[in-house]
Enzyme design. Structure first.
Site, PDB file in Angstrom:
ATOM      1  N   SER A   1     -65.742 -31.133  28.756  1.00  0.00           N
ATOM      2  CA  SER A   1     -64.961 -31.006  29.986  1.00  0.00           C
ATOM      3  C   SER A   1     -63.551 -31.544  29.796  1.00  0.00           C
ATOM      4  CB  SER A   1     -65.647 -31.762  31.133  1.00  0.00           C
ATOM      5  OG  SER A   1     -65.458 -33.162  30.978  1.00  0.00           O
TER       6      SER A   1
ATOM      7  N   SER B   1     -61.976 -33.902  31.603  1.00  0.00           N
ATOM      8  CA  SER B   1     -61.728 -35.144  32.338  1.00  0.00           C
ATOM      9  C   SER B   1     -60.909 -36.164  31.562  1.00  0.00           C
ATOM     10  CB  SER B   1     -63.049 -35.776  32.774  1.00  0.00           C
ATOM     11  OG  SER B   1     -63.777 -36.242  31.652  1.00  0.00           O
TER      12      SER B   1
ATOM     13  N   LYS C   1     -65.440 -41.826  28.961  1.00  0.00           N
ATOM     14  CA  LYS C   1     -64.340 -42.210  29.844  1.00  0.00           C
ATOM     15  C   LYS C   1     -63.609 -43.411  29.225  1.00  0.00           C
ATOM     16  CE  LYS C   1     -65.925 -39.402  33.113  1.00  0.00           C
ATOM     17  NZ  LYS C   1     -65.251 -38.129  33.478  1.00  0.00           N
TER      18      LYS C   1
ATOM     19  N   SER D   1     -61.813 -35.890  37.315  1.00  0.00           N
ATOM     20  CA  SER D   1     -62.777 -36.747  36.632  1.00  0.00           C
ATOM     21  C   SER D   1     -63.747 -37.373  37.633  1.00  0.00           C
ATOM     22  CB  SER D   1     -62.051 -37.854  35.860  1.00  0.00           C
ATOM     23  OG  SER D   1     -62.964 -38.761  35.280  1.00  0.00           O
TER      24      SER D   1
END
Length: 264
Positions: free
Chosen positions: A40, A42, A102, A212
């Site tokens: 993804s 994010s 993250k 996100s």
């Protein structure tokens, strides 16, 4: 002509070789480095869809989540080393069990808030310096064929056009810097309540701030919430390979400039 005994013996040796190879690969994956593919957007532009990296599992020690399917017979963490603010971390989602990646923003005891898109950490704004724009093509990305979100979406962006996002350099306490992207002005996650990070847990955010699902969102709403220490899997240190296409075999979509690039 080979005898039946020789044939059976060859099959047994082949099976043993395969089993040994799988065991060695499993031990390597559990103790040292786990492959991780970015699905993804994010973490743009630090990590792009199609980046392939190895996660350093020695960085924070080991827990039950160090093994596939959380099968390690471990309580708490062994050989634990505290992660550092600003690390890009792969962790196991506390509820659904999927792996997320993250950036670590809040340590145990910290307070974290977003005001107008800026982090307020322990009551002090985290500086952001404008750094131009991040530009990408508005087109399907990766095997999941995701379409990027654009800051200029209200304009004339069409398929194949330039999709832009404002880029800034964020400087965390201690001097570590990284790029962050902005899509919306006062978006749904640009202003939050104050979060106090519990003991033994961490607060994570994506660098692509308006795209996100992270610790700003509670687990009941599909977000990450606070992440317990035992859910940390490892630190992302370096991109090994990168492909912008829907298949790794499309060599013309390989991003050679990202091969062996350090994750900052």
């Amino acid at each position: 002509m080979a005898s039946k005994d020789n044939t059976d013996g060859g099959i047994v040796e082949t099976i043993k070789t395969i089993v040994y190879a799988l065991l060695i690969a499993g031990i390597f994956r559990t103790l040292f480095f786990q492959p991780f593919w970015i699905p993804s957007g994010s973490m743009k532009d630090t990590l792009l869809i199609g980046d392939f990296l190895f996660v350093n599992k020695m960085a924070y020690g080991y827990s039950k989540n160090s093994c596939p399917f959380s099968m390690c017979p471990v309580t708490g963490r062994l050989l634990f080393s505290e992660p550092e603010r600003g690390d890009v971390v792969v962790f196991r989602h506390p509820v659904n069990g999927s792996d997320f990646i993250k950036r670590l923003i809040g340590l145990p005891g910290d307070t974290v808030q977003m005001r107008a898109g800026q982090i307020i950490l322990n009551g002090t704004p985290v500086p952001q310096t404008p750094d131009g724009q991040f530009i990408e093509t508005y087109a399907e990305q990766g095997p999941m064929r995701n379409m990027p979100r654009c800051e200029n979406a209200g304009g004339t962006v069409g398929l194949g056009g330039e999709c832009t996002k404002s880029r800034s350099i964020e400087t965390l306490p201690g001097g570590r810097t990284h790029a962050v992207l902005n899509i919306d002005v006062n978006g749904f996650a640009d202003n939050t309540d104050v979060f106090t990070v519990p003991v033994g847990q961490y607060f994570f955010m994506g660098d692509n701030r308006d795209n996100s699902q992270d610790s700003r969102f509670g687990q009941a709403s599909g977000g990450v919430g606070f992440v317990p220490a035992e859910n940390l899997i490892g630190r992302a240190d370096r991109i090994m390979f990168s492909s912008a296409g829907s298949s790794l075999f499309y060599f013309w979509t390989w991003r050679s400039d990202r091969f062996f690039k350090a994750v900052e």
